[in-house]
Design an enzyme around this catalytic site. Structure first.
Site, PDB file in Angstrom:
ATOM      1  N   TYR A  50      -0.845   7.550   3.158  1.00  0.00           N
ATOM      2  CA  TYR A  50      -0.252   6.752   4.226  1.00  0.00           C
ATOM      3  C   TYR A  50       1.275   6.792   4.099  1.00  0.00           C
ATOM      4  O   TYR A  50       1.829   7.554   3.301  1.00  0.00           O
ATOM      5  CB  TYR A  50      -0.831   5.341   4.205  1.00  0.00           C
ATOM      6  CG  TYR A  50      -2.314   5.328   4.482  1.00  0.00           C
ATOM      7  CD1 TYR A  50      -2.811   5.749   5.718  1.00  0.00           C
ATOM      8  CD2 TYR A  50      -3.225   4.940   3.499  1.00  0.00           C
ATOM      9  CE1 TYR A  50      -4.188   5.769   5.971  1.00  0.00           C
ATOM     10  CE2 TYR A  50      -4.587   4.959   3.747  1.00  0.00           C
ATOM     11  CZ  TYR A  50      -5.061   5.375   4.986  1.00  0.00           C
ATOM     12  OH  TYR A  50      -6.403   5.404   5.240  1.00  0.00           O
TER      13      TYR A  50
ATOM     14  N   HIS B  32       0.856  -1.195   0.000  1.00  0.00           N
ATOM     15  CA  HIS B  32       0.000   0.000   0.000  1.00  0.00           C
ATOM     16  C   HIS B  32       0.894   1.249   0.000  1.00  0.00           C
ATOM     17  O   HIS B  32       1.476   1.613   1.018  1.00  0.00           O
ATOM     18  CB  HIS B  32      -0.898  -0.016   1.232  1.00  0.00           C
ATOM     19  CG  HIS B  32      -2.055   0.939   1.173  1.00  0.00           C
ATOM     20  ND1 HIS B  32      -2.116   2.004   0.300  1.00  0.00           N
ATOM     21  CD2 HIS B  32      -3.211   0.996   1.904  1.00  0.00           C
ATOM     22  CE1 HIS B  32      -3.242   2.667   0.481  1.00  0.00           C
ATOM     23  NE2 HIS B  32      -3.922   2.081   1.448  1.00  0.00           N
TER      24      HIS B  32
ATOM     25  N   HIS C  37      -2.835   7.034  -0.972  1.00  0.00           N
ATOM     26  CA  HIS C  37      -3.863   7.664  -0.126  1.00  0.00           C
ATOM     27  C   HIS C  37      -3.334   8.415   1.089  1.00  0.00           C
ATOM     28  O   HIS C  37      -4.039   8.608   2.069  1.00  0.00           O
ATOM     29  CB  HIS C  37      -4.880   6.612   0.325  1.00  0.00           C
ATOM     30  CG  HIS C  37      -5.505   5.873  -0.806  1.00  0.00           C
ATOM     31  ND1 HIS C  37      -6.205   4.704  -0.626  1.00  0.00           N
ATOM     32  CD2 HIS C  37      -5.515   6.108  -2.145  1.00  0.00           C
ATOM     33  CE1 HIS C  37      -6.625   4.253  -1.799  1.00  0.00           C
ATOM     34  NE2 HIS C  37      -6.214   5.099  -2.738  1.00  0.00           N
TER      35      HIS C  37
END
Length: 373
Positions: A182, A177, A180
């Site tokens: 993060y 990931h 977004h």
């Protein structure tokens, strides 16, 4: 609304298998990762197993799990979001993978560190500090700890260990990931990365941390084990944010990741049909494939007329046809499509689409996000 997508075309385009490194996925439909807070103690239980297995049994080719915290104390902010470390947690995930395979699907965990999104005192490890490249949150406030080299090395090791564990317990690949707002995205974005060492500065330097994670993950797993990387332009609380204003800037960020060992890019947008740069109809995934030559997954309000932001505000979304999506797949601009809210609403979405049962598709009701059906 009446959906008029031609039957034979839909089945022909979406039903094609695809090879992602050593994994063959039976069709082009991906379940998008969506955070579900139904794992007390970070352990996925029987309800989580059934949730994913139902989608696999109904024809989703590849499931990307909800974000799972890697084994670093600052990675998360909830004791109900699943973790991808710990004996009990990994035993639960092994059963999830087993059930998805029994249902005919393939599955990868999304490996996640939230960085400065975390507040001091948050579970599951309340004594851990909030970490980020420069200690800055998305809104520019400075109330987190800038990462030292030791912190960076520890996070890289946590991602590598999680990937090795994923392969050991039977998953088909991993997704990192990097989207977004993060942690990895905080390094990408100049607004949150003000470092003056080798991890800050130009786009290539800001991509170094993520590239080192990819390389460590690649070394920790078998050569044929797929490594997917998810990234975005937009951030939490900054939907108009952009990593790259031009294709050249995007190429500078993506090239180190591809060279480090990414097999597939998952380009996250809020509306997949919108062009990413002036002068071209290509969306973010289309540009990613053009610039890297790697297979790509597109995502963003697939099958629905209305983006997820309104869903969080309690609004539903009507069904939208798939013609634009099929055009992009048929032109080889993109390779796979990730479906989010439509699959939350209806576990049978893939089966209905693949069988051309479009009149059975359900509009999205925001209440679906509150259950694990």
């Amino acid at each position: 609304m009446t959906v008029t997508t031609p039957a034979s075309r839909t089945a022909r385009i979406l039903s094609r298998p695809i090879a992602l490194n050593g994994l063959t996925v039976p069709n082009r439909i991906v379940m998008a990762p969506m955070t579900r807070m139904f794992s007390p103690g970070g352990v996925p239980g029987e309800d989580v197993r059934s949730y994913y297995a139902r989608r696999a049994a109904a024809g989703v080719g590849l499931i990307v799990t909800e974000g799972t915290y890697v084994g670093h104390p600052s990675a998360g902010q909830s004791d109900r979001v699943p973790r991808f470390h710990g004996e009990e947690q990994l035993a639960g995930w092994a059963k999830v993978a087993e059930d998805v395979h029994a249902a005919g699907g393939t599955i990868v965990p999304q490996l996640w560190h939230i960085g400065t999104v975390r507040n001091q005192g948050d579970a599951p490890f309340p004594d851990a500090p909030s970490h980020g490249p420069s200690g800055l949150r998305i809104d520019g406030t400075a109330d987190a700890t800038p990462m030292t080299q030791a912190d960076i090395d520890a996070v890289i090791g946590a991602f590598a260990q999680a990937a090795a564990d994923a392969e050991r317990i039977g998953f088909d690949g991993v997704e990192i990931h990097g989207a977004h707002g993060y942690l990895l995205d905080q390094f990408f974005w100049a607004q949150t990365n003000r470092r003056t060492d080798g991890y800050g500065g130009d786009p290539v330097a800001r991509a170094r941390f993520a590239a080192e994670i990819v390389a460590a993950v690649r070394d920790a797993v078998s050569p044929e084990f797929p490594v997917i990387f998810r990234y975005s332009q937009w951030k939490q609380e900054a939907y108009d944010a952009r990593l790259a204003e031009t294709p050249e800037e995007l190429e500078a960020i993506l090239t180190p990741l591809a060279e480090a060992g990414v097999d597939v890019f998952h380009a996250s947008t809020r509306r997949y049909w919108l062009p990413e740069f002036d002068g071209s109809d290509l969306n973010l995934a289309g540009w990613t494939k053009k610039l890297t030559g790697k297979p790509v997954i597109t995502v963003g309000s697939v099958g629905l007329d209305g983006d997820f932001v309104h869903a969080f505000q309690g609004e539903g979304s009507p069904v939208q046809d798939l013609d634009n999506l099929l055009d992009r797949l048929e032109a080889d601009e993109i390779d796979m499509v990730a479906v989010g809210r439509a699959l939350l609403q209806d576990p049978e979405w893939a089966a209905k689409v693949l069988a051309d049962r479009f009149d059975e598709l359900e509009p999205y009701d925001a209440a679906a996000i509150k259950t694990l059906s």
